[in-house]
Design an enzyme around this catalytic site. Structure first.
Site, PDB file in Angstrom:
ATOM      1  N   HIS A  29       7.699   4.465   1.057  1.00 21.74           N
ATOM      2  CA  HIS A  29       8.638   5.688   0.363  1.00 21.74           C
ATOM      3  C   HIS A  29       8.892   6.792   1.505  1.00 21.74           C
ATOM      4  O   HIS A  29      10.302   6.927   1.354  1.00 21.74           O
ATOM      5  CB  HIS A  29       7.779   6.364  -0.687  1.00 21.74           C
TER       6      HIS A  29
ATOM      7  N   GLU B  23       9.700   0.223  -5.897  1.00 23.97           N
ATOM      8  CA  GLU B  23       8.281   0.083  -5.665  1.00 23.97           C
ATOM      9  C   GLU B  23       8.123  -1.430  -5.315  1.00 23.97           C
ATOM     10  O   GLU B  23       7.083  -1.431  -4.454  1.00 23.97           O
ATOM     11  CB  GLU B  23       7.748   0.374  -6.968  1.00 23.97           C
TER      12      GLU B  23
ATOM     13  N   GLU C  33       2.665   3.829   0.248  1.00 25.47           N
ATOM     14  CA  GLU C  33       3.421   5.092   0.103  1.00 25.47           C
ATOM     15  C   GLU C  33       4.024   5.455   1.480  1.00 25.47           C
ATOM     16  O   GLU C  33       5.134   6.285   1.181  1.00 25.47           O
ATOM     17  CB  GLU C  33       2.105   6.182  -0.156  1.00 25.47           C
TER      18      GLU C  33
END
Length: 416
Positions: free
Chosen positions: A281, A353, A278
């Protein structure tokens, strides 16, 4: 129109037959023979019963999705082809002279109609997930979320369609471009307020309770040069048993969110791998990429909607009188184009991803934790490791678990 509707019905029946044959006859969920017995093989971390349940649940869920996909489109087509949009628009003009109220009443009817048509399917999905112990939510709690979701979407979309119809009338040649310009600050605003205004309507967010884990995440965040204070815990255990984490928002409103089910179901090293994913990102500004990609896509979409509406009216005074037919056509074409763009959006998302998975390997230097985390995610959510191509193309904004574990395995020699 009766003849057209007949052809649509026959076409839909053929479509249903194709979907059933595709999932129950033509597809094979097994993995390549060369991967049998490896960490990618679900039989190495799931028993026979779990594998059967996973295949059954995923197949039913996907069949329901594809069969119910055109329901909204059918409602829009019926409203137009039956003359309902035209007749109702004329009656509303007699009822009130206020254009805003006319649009409000008509759009409410359209919204409630599509909701009622799809509601039985949503109920089936709810009880299906309850049957397979994916959903822990009570029916009243689920209905509460449904009501909130309906009104949030209704309010936002009402503002959109009102502005669209107004501009169709005022700027018939370039309404689509003006709408796009207005959508830019609107999109940015929604991105800012979503994590702090909209998300809390559905769930409770609070700082991470596990202080020892928080300390480890802060250490990891320090290595990544990002503030760890943006890690939040959310009480998803009242609704589901699945694991998840995500990043949302931008600037000071950006949040890295960890579901409490993830905290309870994964080991600390596995959670750290997920959090490193995460953090990628956040670092790589994926939320900005998504936002600007959406803005660029909306420009193309609005242009195509204008082109399609002009084709419907055969280019002759398409916007001479803007009616509720225009509103319904706008909703229909928006939905169709949004679906058509899904594979492109998914492909871009899957690439991001993959990058995040590889970043997590680099940051944690613990690929084994990533492999076991993905294995547990597969087992817990009854996800197919190697789903059918049609499902991946239209439904997967993440790589398949087979691909994700393969990425990690292939990254290990490079790391060493």
């Amino acid at each position: 129109m009766k003849k057209v509707n007949k052809y649509i019905l026959y076409g839909y029946l053929i479509y249903i037959a194709f979907i059933l044959c595709y999932f129950y006859v033509f597809t094979n969920p097994s993995i390549p023979v060369t991967l049998k017995g490896t960490v990618m093989d679900p039989s190495t971390f799931m028993n026979k019963k779990q594998l059967e349940i996973s295949t059954t649940y995923s197949t039913i869920k996907n069949v329901i999705y594809f069969i119910s996909l055109p329901f909204d489109w059918f409602v829009f087509l019926w409203i137009i082809s039956s003359g309902f949009a035209k007749r109702t628009g004329e009656r509303l003009e007699k009822l009130t002279k206020f254009r805003s109220i006319q649009i409000l009443l008509f759009f409410f009817f359209v919204s409630i109609s599509t909701y009622l048509v799809t509601y039985p399917v949503d109920v089936i999905r709810f009880f299906l997930s309850k049957h397979y112990h994916i959903n822990t939510q009570t029916f009243p709690s689920w209905m509460k979320d449904q009501v909130i979701d309906f009104w949030v979407n209704f309010i936002i979309m009402y503002l959109v369609v009102y502005v669209v119809l107004w501009l169709m009338k005022k700027r018939p040649k370039r309404w689509w471009f003006t709408v796009w310009l207005l959508s830019i600050p609107f999109t940015v605003f929604l991105t800012f307020i979503q994590p702090v205004v909209i998300d809390p309507l559905y769930n409770q967010f609070y700082p991470l309770k596990d202080k020892a884990l928080e300390k480890e995440i802060m250490t990891l965040a320090h290595k990544a040069n990002i503030p760890a204070k943006r890690v939040y815990e959310v009480d998803m255990s009242t609704k589901t048993t699945t694991y998840n984490a995500y990043v949302t928002g931008i600037g000071n409103n950006a949040r890295i969110v960890l579901w409490d089910t993830t905290i309870n179901g994964l080991k600390d090293d596995e959670i750290l791998f997920i959090m490193a994913h995460e953090m990628s990102h956040y670092i790589k500004k994926d939320i900005y990429t998504s936002m600007f990609g959406g803005i660029a896509g909306s420009l193309i979409g609005l242009y195509l909607i204008d082109w399609l509406i002009r084709r419907v009216y055969k280019n002759r005074n398409a916007y001479e009188k803007v009616t509720m037919v225009h509103l319904t056509l706008f909703l229909l074409f928006s939905s169709l184009l949004s679906f058509a763009a899904t594979p492109i959006e998914n492909a871009i998302s899957r690439h991001a991803e993959k990058v995040a998975d590889l970043y997590a390997v680099k940051l944690t230097k613990d690929p084994e934790a990533g492999v076991t985390a993905f294995q547990k995610l597969t087992e817990n959510s009854l996800t197919q490791v190697n789903p059918p191509g049609l499902v991946k193309f239209f439904r997967y904004d993440h790589p398949t678990m087979l691909e994700r574990i393969t990425y990690i395995e292939n990254a290990v020699p490079q790391k060493k």
